[in-house]
Design a protein around this motif. Structure first.
Motif, PDB file in Angstrom:
ATOM      1  N   GLY A   1       0.832  -1.198   0.000  1.00 30.37           N
ATOM      2  CA  GLY A   1       0.000   0.000   0.000  1.00 30.37           C
ATOM      3  C   GLY A   1       0.865   1.246   0.000  1.00 30.37           C
ATOM      4  N   PHE A   2       0.371   2.307  -0.627  1.00 27.88           N
ATOM      5  CA  PHE A   2       1.135   3.549  -0.670  1.00 27.88           C
ATOM      6  C   PHE A   2       0.202   4.737  -0.854  1.00 27.88           C
ATOM      7  N   GLN A   3       0.766   5.915  -0.645  1.00 21.32           N
ATOM      8  CA  GLN A   3       0.088   7.170  -0.954  1.00 21.32           C
ATOM      9  C   GLN A   3       1.007   8.007  -1.824  1.00 21.32           C
ATOM     10  N   CYS A   4       0.397   8.743  -2.719  1.00 25.78           N
ATOM     11  CA  CYS A   4       1.140   9.705  -3.536  1.00 25.78           C
ATOM     12  C   CYS A   4       0.275  10.953  -3.635  1.00 25.78           C
ATOM     13  N   GLY A   5       0.783  12.047  -3.142  1.00 24.77           N
ATOM     14  CA  GLY A   5       0.010  13.285  -3.154  1.00 24.77           C
ATOM     15  C   GLY A   5      -1.279  13.178  -2.362  1.00 24.77           C
ATOM     16  N   GLY A   6      -1.275  12.364  -1.305  1.00 23.53           N
ATOM     17  CA  GLY A   6      -2.456  12.192  -0.465  1.00 23.53           C
ATOM     18  C   GLY A   6      -3.490  11.234  -1.038  1.00 23.53           C
ATOM     19  N   ILE A   7      -3.190  10.592  -2.155  1.00 25.57           N
ATOM     20  CA  ILE A   7      -4.113   9.653  -2.792  1.00 25.57           C
ATOM     21  C   ILE A   7      -3.612   8.235  -2.554  1.00 25.57           C
TER      22      ILE A   7
ATOM     23  N   VAL B   1      -2.342  -6.608  -9.451  1.00 21.85           N
ATOM     24  CA  VAL B   1      -3.352  -5.569  -9.589  1.00 21.85           C
ATOM     25  C   VAL B   1      -2.706  -4.247  -9.173  1.00 21.85           C
ATOM     26  N   LEU B   2      -2.726  -3.295 -10.080  1.00 21.99           N
ATOM     27  CA  LEU B   2      -2.201  -1.953  -9.823  1.00 21.99           C
ATOM     28  C   LEU B   2      -3.396  -1.043  -9.602  1.00 21.99           C
ATOM     29  N   PHE B   3      -3.471  -0.410  -8.444  1.00 23.20           N
ATOM     30  CA  PHE B   3      -4.616   0.430  -8.100  1.00 23.20           C
ATOM     31  C   PHE B   3      -4.124   1.794  -7.660  1.00 23.20           C
ATOM     32  N   PHE B   4      -4.756   2.836  -8.196  1.00 20.54           N
ATOM     33  CA  PHE B   4      -4.455   4.197  -7.757  1.00 20.54           C
ATOM     34  C   PHE B   4      -5.623   5.101  -8.115  1.00 20.54           C
ATOM     35  N   ALA B   5      -6.027   5.930  -7.169  1.00 20.40           N
ATOM     36  CA  ALA B   5      -7.065   6.953  -7.372  1.00 20.40           C
ATOM     37  C   ALA B   5      -8.352   6.367  -7.950  1.00 20.40           C
ATOM     38  N   GLY B   6      -8.735   5.194  -7.456  1.00 19.90           N
ATOM     39  CA  GLY B   6      -9.999   4.590  -7.850  1.00 19.90           C
ATOM     40  C   GLY B   6      -9.970   3.779  -9.127  1.00 19.90           C
ATOM     41  N   ALA B   7      -8.837   3.722  -9.800  1.00 20.73           N
ATOM     42  CA  ALA B   7      -8.733   2.960 -11.049  1.00 20.73           C
ATOM     43  C   ALA B   7      -7.759   1.802 -10.859  1.00 20.73           C
ATOM     44  N   SER B   8      -8.070   0.670 -11.489  1.00 14.52           N
ATOM     45  CA  SER B   8      -7.175  -0.475 -11.383  1.00 14.52           C
ATOM     46  C   SER B   8      -6.839  -1.031 -12.753  1.00 14.52           C
ATOM     47  N   LYS B   9      -5.712  -1.712 -12.783  1.00 11.18           N
ATOM     48  CA  LYS B   9      -5.220  -2.334 -14.006  1.00 11.18           C
ATOM     49  C   LYS B   9      -4.505  -3.608 -13.569  1.00 11.18           C
ATOM     50  N   THR B  10      -4.616  -4.670 -14.346  1.00 12.26           N
ATOM     51  CA  THR B  10      -3.929  -5.918 -14.044  1.00 12.26           C
ATOM     52  C   THR B  10      -2.824  -6.147 -15.065  1.00 12.26           C
TER      53      THR B  10
ATOM     54  N   ASN C   1       8.509   3.015 -11.370  1.00 12.21           N
ATOM     55  CA  ASN C   1       9.923   3.422 -11.417  1.00 12.21           C
ATOM     56  C   ASN C   1      10.067   4.936 -11.310  1.00 12.21           C
ATOM     57  N   GLU C   2       9.233   5.666 -12.020  1.00  8.28           N
ATOM     58  CA  GLU C   2       9.316   7.130 -12.036  1.00  8.28           C
ATOM     59  C   GLU C   2       8.825   7.747 -10.727  1.00  8.28           C
ATOM     60  N   ALA C   3       7.824   7.135 -10.098  1.00 15.26           N
ATOM     61  CA  ALA C   3       7.204   7.717  -8.912  1.00 15.26           C
ATOM     62  C   ALA C   3       7.742   7.156  -7.594  1.00 15.26           C
ATOM     63  N   ALA C   4       8.664   6.225  -7.653  1.00 16.07           N
ATOM     64  CA  ALA C   4       9.134   5.532  -6.442  1.00 16.07           C
ATOM     65  C   ALA C   4       9.573   6.487  -5.332  1.00 16.07           C
ATOM     66  N   ASN C   5      10.266   7.544  -5.671  1.00 12.98           N
ATOM     67  CA  ASN C   5      10.756   8.475  -4.646  1.00 12.98           C
ATOM     68  C   ASN C   5       9.692   9.465  -4.179  1.00 12.98           C
ATOM     69  N   GLU C   6       8.531   9.478  -4.850  1.00 12.90           N
ATOM     70  CA  GLU C   6       7.449  10.390  -4.481  1.00 12.90           C
ATOM     71  C   GLU C   6       6.389   9.718  -3.612  1.00 12.90           C
ATOM     72  N   ILE C   7       6.408   8.387  -3.553  1.00 14.91           N
ATOM     73  CA  ILE C   7       5.358   7.694  -2.814  1.00 14.91           C
ATOM     74  C   ILE C   7       5.784   7.449  -1.366  1.00 14.91           C
ATOM     75  N   GLU C   8       4.772   7.376  -0.517  1.00 15.08           N
ATOM     76  CA  GLU C   8       4.968   7.006   0.883  1.00 15.08           C
ATOM     77  C   GLU C   8       4.349   5.629   1.058  1.00 15.08           C
ATOM     78  N   ILE C   9       5.166   4.658   1.432  1.00 13.41           N
ATOM     79  CA  ILE C   9       4.664   3.298   1.614  1.00 13.41           C
ATOM     80  C   ILE C   9       3.910   3.233   2.933  1.00 13.41           C
TER      81      ILE C   9
END
Length: 81
Positions: free
Chosen positions: A18-24, A42-51, A70-78
């Motif tokens: 689980g993670f947050q990015c920009g409070g989402i 399953v990749l889920f973010f901001a209400g949308a999912s993709k498998t 890869n691009e957002a790794a340093n921006e997310i909070e686990i």
């Protein structure tokens, strides 16, 4: 370096990440399918999912505000490891 750590943990298929990015909220939920000896993620973010079906696709599929893990790794909070 953080993206390598995340990739290794997801590759263990042990638990949801689980993670947050920009409070989402978002998550990556790995599944091992013994009948076919395969994986689903399953990749889920901001209400949308993709498998996706490969660990490399987990890292390179844009799903976090248009960015890949890869691009957002340093921006997310686990939040769940």
């Amino acid at each position: 370096m953080k993206s390598d750590m995340i990739k290794n943990r997801i590759g263990e298929c042990a638990t949801l990440l689980g993670f947050q990015c920009g409070g989402i909220d978002g998550y990556i939920d790995p599944f091992y399918i013994p009948e076919t000896d395969s994986h689903e993620y399953v990749l889920f973010f901001a209400g949308a999912s993709k498998t996706v079906y490969k660990l490399d696709d987990v890292m390179s599929t844009p799903f976090i505000n248009g960015k890949t893990l890869n691009e957002a790794a340093n921006e997310i909070e686990i939040t769940e490891w």
